[in-house]
Scaffold this motif. Structure first.
Motif, PDB file in Angstrom:
ATOM      1  N   TYR A  73     -14.353 -16.028   0.185  1.00  0.00           N
ATOM      2  CA  TYR A  73     -12.916 -15.746   0.064  1.00  0.00           C
ATOM      3  C   TYR A  73     -12.719 -14.243  -0.026  1.00  0.00           C
ATOM      4  N   ASN A  74     -11.694 -13.756   0.667  1.00  0.00           N
ATOM      5  CA  ASN A  74     -11.354 -12.336   0.645  1.00  0.00           C
ATOM      6  C   ASN A  74      -9.842 -12.177   0.477  1.00  0.00           C
ATOM      7  N   TYR A  75      -9.451 -11.399  -0.537  1.00  0.00           N
ATOM      8  CA  TYR A  75      -8.042 -11.043  -0.725  1.00  0.00           C
ATOM      9  C   TYR A  75      -7.916  -9.539  -0.585  1.00  0.00           C
ATOM     10  N   ASN A  76      -6.943  -9.118   0.224  1.00  0.00           N
ATOM     11  CA  ASN A  76      -6.724  -7.689   0.433  1.00  0.00           C
ATOM     12  C   ASN A  76      -5.237  -7.389   0.362  1.00  0.00           C
ATOM     13  N   ARG A  77      -4.883  -6.391  -0.446  1.00  0.00           N
ATOM     14  CA  ARG A  77      -3.510  -5.881  -0.457  1.00  0.00           C
ATOM     15  C   ARG A  77      -3.539  -4.415  -0.043  1.00  0.00           C
ATOM     16  N   SER A  78      -2.774  -4.104   0.988  1.00  0.00           N
ATOM     17  CA  SER A  78      -2.674  -2.733   1.482  1.00  0.00           C
ATOM     18  C   SER A  78      -1.231  -2.277   1.374  1.00  0.00           C
ATOM     19  N   ASN A  79      -1.025  -1.133   0.761  1.00  0.00           N
ATOM     20  CA  ASN A  79       0.279  -0.485   0.705  1.00  0.00           C
ATOM     21  C   ASN A  79       0.170   0.814   1.490  1.00  0.00           C
ATOM     22  N   ARG A 114       0.330   8.578   2.881  1.00  0.00           N
ATOM     23  CA  ARG A 114      -0.409   8.093   1.706  1.00  0.00           C
ATOM     24  C   ARG A 114      -0.583   6.575   1.783  1.00  0.00           C
ATOM     25  N   PHE A 115      -1.635   6.078   1.177  1.00  0.00           N
ATOM     26  CA  PHE A 115      -1.864   4.632   1.171  1.00  0.00           C
ATOM     27  C   PHE A 115      -2.797   4.271   0.034  1.00  0.00           C
ATOM     28  N   ASN A 116      -2.747   3.002  -0.367  1.00  0.00           N
ATOM     29  CA  ASN A 116      -3.676   2.491  -1.368  1.00  0.00           C
ATOM     30  C   ASN A 116      -4.062   1.060  -1.001  1.00  0.00           C
ATOM     31  N   GLU A 117      -5.178   0.608  -1.546  1.00  0.00           N
ATOM     32  CA  GLU A 117      -5.709  -0.692  -1.148  1.00  0.00           C
ATOM     33  C   GLU A 117      -6.479  -1.316  -2.305  1.00  0.00           C
ATOM     34  N   LYS A 118      -6.316  -2.627  -2.439  1.00  0.00           N
ATOM     35  CA  LYS A 118      -7.093  -3.413  -3.396  1.00  0.00           C
ATOM     36  C   LYS A 118      -7.756  -4.551  -2.632  1.00  0.00           C
ATOM     37  N   ASP A 119      -9.005  -4.830  -2.961  1.00  0.00           N
ATOM     38  CA  ASP A 119      -9.750  -5.813  -2.190  1.00  0.00           C
ATOM     39  C   ASP A 119     -10.686  -6.587  -3.110  1.00  0.00           C
ATOM     40  N   LEU A 120     -10.750  -7.896  -2.896  1.00  0.00           N
ATOM     41  CA  LEU A 120     -11.665  -8.758  -3.643  1.00  0.00           C
ATOM     42  C   LEU A 120     -12.382  -9.675  -2.663  1.00  0.00           C
ATOM     43  N   LYS A 121     -13.698  -9.717  -2.752  1.00  0.00           N
ATOM     44  CA  LYS A 121     -14.497 -10.628  -1.947  1.00  0.00           C
ATOM     45  C   LYS A 121     -15.431 -11.399  -2.862  1.00  0.00           C
ATOM     46  N   ILE A 159     -11.136  -0.738  -4.889  1.00  0.00           N
ATOM     47  CA  ILE A 159      -9.816  -0.138  -5.032  1.00  0.00           C
ATOM     48  C   ILE A 159      -9.871   1.274  -4.477  1.00  0.00           C
ATOM     49  N   SER A 160      -8.855   1.649  -3.744  1.00  0.00           N
ATOM     50  CA  SER A 160      -8.803   3.001  -3.180  1.00  0.00           C
ATOM     51  C   SER A 160      -7.367   3.508  -3.215  1.00  0.00           C
ATOM     52  N   THR A 215      -9.700   8.575  -3.708  1.00  0.00           N
ATOM     53  CA  THR A 215     -10.885   7.962  -4.314  1.00  0.00           C
ATOM     54  C   THR A 215     -11.009   6.526  -3.810  1.00  0.00           C
ATOM     55  N   ALA A 216     -12.260   6.088  -3.703  1.00  0.00           N
ATOM     56  CA  ALA A 216     -12.547   4.700  -3.326  1.00  0.00           C
ATOM     57  C   ALA A 216     -13.705   4.227  -4.191  1.00  0.00           C
ATOM     58  N   THR A 217     -13.513   3.130  -4.905  1.00  0.00           N
ATOM     59  CA  THR A 217     -14.530   2.621  -5.828  1.00  0.00           C
ATOM     60  C   THR A 217     -14.748   1.144  -5.573  1.00  0.00           C
ATOM     61  N   THR A 218     -16.015   0.733  -5.577  1.00  0.00           N
ATOM     62  CA  THR A 218     -16.345  -0.677  -5.403  1.00  0.00           C
ATOM     63  C   THR A 218     -17.403  -1.083  -6.414  1.00  0.00           C
ATOM     64  N   LEU A 219     -17.289  -2.306  -6.926  1.00  0.00           N
ATOM     65  CA  LEU A 219     -18.213  -2.858  -7.910  1.00  0.00           C
ATOM     66  C   LEU A 219     -18.603  -4.251  -7.455  1.00  0.00           C
ATOM     67  N   GLY A 220     -19.920  -4.535  -7.419  1.00  0.00           N
ATOM     68  CA  GLY A 220     -20.369  -5.825  -6.937  1.00  0.00           C
ATOM     69  C   GLY A 220     -21.534  -6.376  -7.723  1.00  0.00           C
TER      70      GLY A 220
END
Length: 765
Positions: A313-319, A290-297, A272-273, A251-256
């Protein structure tokens, strides 16, 4: 840093010379004198509006100067006009008559300096909106850009992908985001970009040397990510979008949200995905992909008669899991070891000051990349290796339990400060000229047990000048640039150890130039020719490596005497279009002196084959063909076809590795602006043929051909004040079993992704 502070002060001091602002208004109609709802946009100012039901429009608070105004509407030919706004004329009226056309709406190209429509650009640049890529089922941004002919990706499963432009990759392709260059240890192909597609509006690709505009590392081209636009003044918008991918149970969800006043604009977007292991067409899952990601812009803009200032500003965490072998078959999304955890911070600040006949722009960026890799603890003392087997098992269990306290095996922290100061000179006759200075200050620091590259400092500075000369049917563009790069590294490991890395202090300089021409041969036929040189300084891995690279199972040895790569590319294109048909042909020949590559030897160290970094001349050549049929008056029907090919050879006539296979892509799609109560109804089917890859590097294996079938449909529905966008698509419909030639899992015979049914829902307010 002193340079940045001084430049910023100059922006504010110079603002006192600006005079009053102007307005632009008018009516937009078609050839039948009927009103047209169209977008009116000034790219340099990033200001625009939409005409009303009567075709009337108004844009206020336009600084004095000369700007390109774009008028675009679905079903009509895009119009580009250069208008002067002066103190003597504060209210400008421009009535526009638009001509019906089945050609797609053109957009302004941002990655080139003069911000023109593609048809007006001397350099051909490919552009795709992220919305368009999402419709086709792309799981990640890098997977999506492979829809552009000439662009591929070196992949490790789905979560890791690096761009390849016409056969060149890694440090030869520069990525720009938020208007600043992205630095994230791109020398390695075992980790991704660290940028989520959410909050990215479109992707532009420069194919070929762009060192004139961007300096070192743009030798092969540029991937330019345009950020999401702010809302129009006086408006507030919000949206939420969620997508489900059946293959990875992902799943991948974005809210803006975006809101704008007269002078202040603000936006924020989170994403978030999460994905489990992907399943191949052979009906097995590839363990630990497998992978997951969180992102804020987020971004804020202030704009008045003095200046336009934008802070993002952009913060991204990828696992991201690192696959090693086919093991447990699971739909779990919890990462197994080994895996990566990467934090990426991007802070950009852009200031533009508009004078009466010129403008000054300062872009400053700070990028912090923290890359951590976790793996099973594997170091034992020699005496421990002589203990009994059961003691080993107990010790291994203890190591696994305590791993979280031991920290990452590999940790690299990369801090980068960039600046870009450009001055758009007053137009002299038919000449538009830009001069500028760009620079970079970068530190690399190790904090883990493993060392791929040593602690180091890199400093860049470059000066450039480019000019555009416009005639009625011919446009000429030329430029020159000088660059200097300094790399200083510290010694690493024990001085008497076989894997000791000595300190280096190297300076690299290069002078580059480019010249191009665009000619309108007939009303339907357009030709371009571009000649450009580019360069790339060796990176730290190539200069200093001396040890095992766990991500690639190689023992790599660098060479501190390596010199610049220097290339020269000739690029020729022809474009023909009429009311029913479009055709394009692009060809290139790229000569690279002192091409750096890694070559295996017959030696082994720690059970890993030894690879040396060496240099040799290389040549790459090929091109792309494109066709688009849109028969009028059946404007809803489109048939598109593209073919891409590239061949790469070393000076000894052997083939270069990691060159993508030839590909043919055919798409049939239908689009209706209105279909009953449905808006923007579309459907498509794509058949992609990838040919045999027989011309491979000396230590590569050939690759078989494969065919992929994809299809999808979607529409939007207005319910009250909300707009619902709904879509469903299927990729690899036939569940083909195949291996991409650029897959890093290819040596292990692991197949790529099988069938996936993907559905999305977006709600906009």
């Amino acid at each position: 840093m002193k340079f940045l502070i001084l430049s910023t002060l100059l922006l504010f001091i110079g603002s006192s010379t600006i005079i009053a602002q102007s307005n632009l208004s008018g009516a937009i109609t078609n050839t039948n004198n009927e009103p047209v709802i169209a977008t009116v946009y000034i790219s340099q100012l990033e200001k625009g509006t939409l005409s009303d039901l009567n075709g009337q429009y108004t844009i206020s608070n336009i600084p004095q100067g000369k700007y390109t105004v774009i008028y675009s509407a679905m079903g009509y030919a895009t119009i580009s006009k250069q208008l002067f706004f002066t103190s003597e004329n504060t209210t400008n009226v421009d009535d526009v008559i638009m001509t019906e056309s089945a050609v797609e709406m053109e957009q302004v190209i941002i990655s080139t300096p003069f911000h023109k429509l593609q048809s007006d650009n001397v350099m051909k640049v490919e552009r795709r909106s992220v919305t368009e890529l999402n419709k086709k089922g792309a799981t990640t941004l890098m997977e999506g850009v492979t829809d552009i002919a000439g662009v591929e990706t070196i992949s490790t499963g789905i979560g890791i992908g690096k761009p390849v432009i016409r056969g060149l990759s890694a440090n030869r392709v520069l990525v720009y985001t938020q208007g600043v260059r992205l630095e994230n240890q791109q020398f390695g192909d075992e980790h991704g970009l660290g940028v989520n597609e959410a909050g990215v509006e479109s992707v532009e690709v420069i194919k070929g040397p762009a060192s004139l505009l961007y300096g070192s590392d743009a030798l092969g081209g540029v991937l330019y990510l345009n950020p999401e636009r702010f809302a129009v003044s006086g408006e507030t918008h919000g949206d939420v979008r969620s997508t489900y991918f059946s293959n990875t149970r992902g799943t991948a969800t974005t809210l803006g949200v975006r809101t704008s006043g007269t002078q202040l604009k603000f936006m924020a977007r989170g994403a978030i995905s999460s994905h489990s292991d992907y399943q191949t067409g052979a009906d097995y899952k590839v363990t630990n992909t497998r992978f997951n990601e969180k992102d804020l812009k987020t971004g804020v803009r202030f704009q008045n008669k003095e200046l336009k200032s934008t802070l993002r500003y952009n913060y991204n965490r990828s696992n991201i899991g690192i696959p090693e072998e086919i093991g447990e078959q699971s739909t779990s999304k919890d990462l197994l070891q080994p895996f990566q955890e990467i934090d990426n911070h991007i802070l950009s600040w852009e200031n533009t000051l508009f004078f009466e006949t010129s403008s000054l722009t300062l872009k400053a960026g700070y990028i912090f990349n923290d890359r951590r890799e976790f793996e099973e603890h594997h170091e034992h003392h020699e005496e421990e290796e002589e203990e009994e087997e059961e003691d080993h098992e107990d010790h291994d269990e203890h190591d696994e339990h305590m791993h979280g306290e031991e920290g990452p095996a590999l940790q690299l922290k990369l801090n980068t400060i960039t600046y870009d100061l450009t001055y758009h000179l007053p137009q002299l006759g038919k000449f538009e000229t830009i001069v500028g200075i760009q620079g970079l200050y970068q530190t690399n620091d190790n904090f883990g047990e493993e060392i791929l590259i040593p602690d180091a400092t890199t400093q860049d500075i470059g000066v450039l000048a480019t000019t555009h000369y416009h005639l009625e049917k011919i446009d000429l563009q030329a430029g020159v640039r000088f660059d200097s790069r300094k790399i200083e590294s510290e010694a690493a490991r024990e001085i008497n150890a076989p894997d000791f890395i000595p300190a280096i202090n190297r300076n690299f300089t290069s002078f580059n130039a480019a010249i191009g021409a665009k000619a309108t041969l007939t009303e339907q036929l357009l030709a371009r020719i571009n000649l450009a040189s580019g360069f790339r300084a060796p990176n730290l891995a190539e200069l200093t490596s001396n040890g095992s690279h766990e991500g690639t199972n190689r023992f790599e040895i660098g060479d501190e005497t390596l010199t610049n790569e220097q290339n020269f590319q000739t690029d020729i294109s022809l474009e023909y279009r009429n009311e029913h048909f479009e055709f394009s042909a692009n060809g290139f020949y790229n000569t690279i002196n002192d091409y750096i590559f890694i070559a295996p030897t017959n030696e082994f160290i720690d059970d890993n084959m030894v690879f040396n970094y060496v240099q040799n001349d290389a040549n790459l050549y090929g091109g792309e063909l494109g066709m688009h049929i849109h028969p009028h008056p059946l404007d809803w029907l489109h048939y598109e076809s593209s073919f891409e090919t590239v061949t790469g050879k070393l000076g000894n006539n052997s083939y270069l590795p990691l060159i993508p296979a030839n590909k043919l892509r055919n798409t049939l799609r239908v689009e209706f602006a209105k279909a009953g109560k449905l808006d923007n109804l579309y459907a498509f089917v794509t058949y992609e043929n990838t040919f045999n890859k027989d011309e491979v590097g000396e230590f590569e294996t050939r690759n078989n051909s494969y065919n992929l079938l994809s299809l999808g449909t979607g529409c939007s529905v207005d319910i009250g004040d909300a707009v619902f966008d709904i879509g469903i698509n299927t990729t690899n419909l036939t569940d083909e079993t195949y291996i991409s030639h650029l897959s890093r899992l290819k040596p292990d015979g692991i197949f790529n992704t099988g069938r996936s049914v993907n559905a999305h829902l977006k709600v906009s307010l």
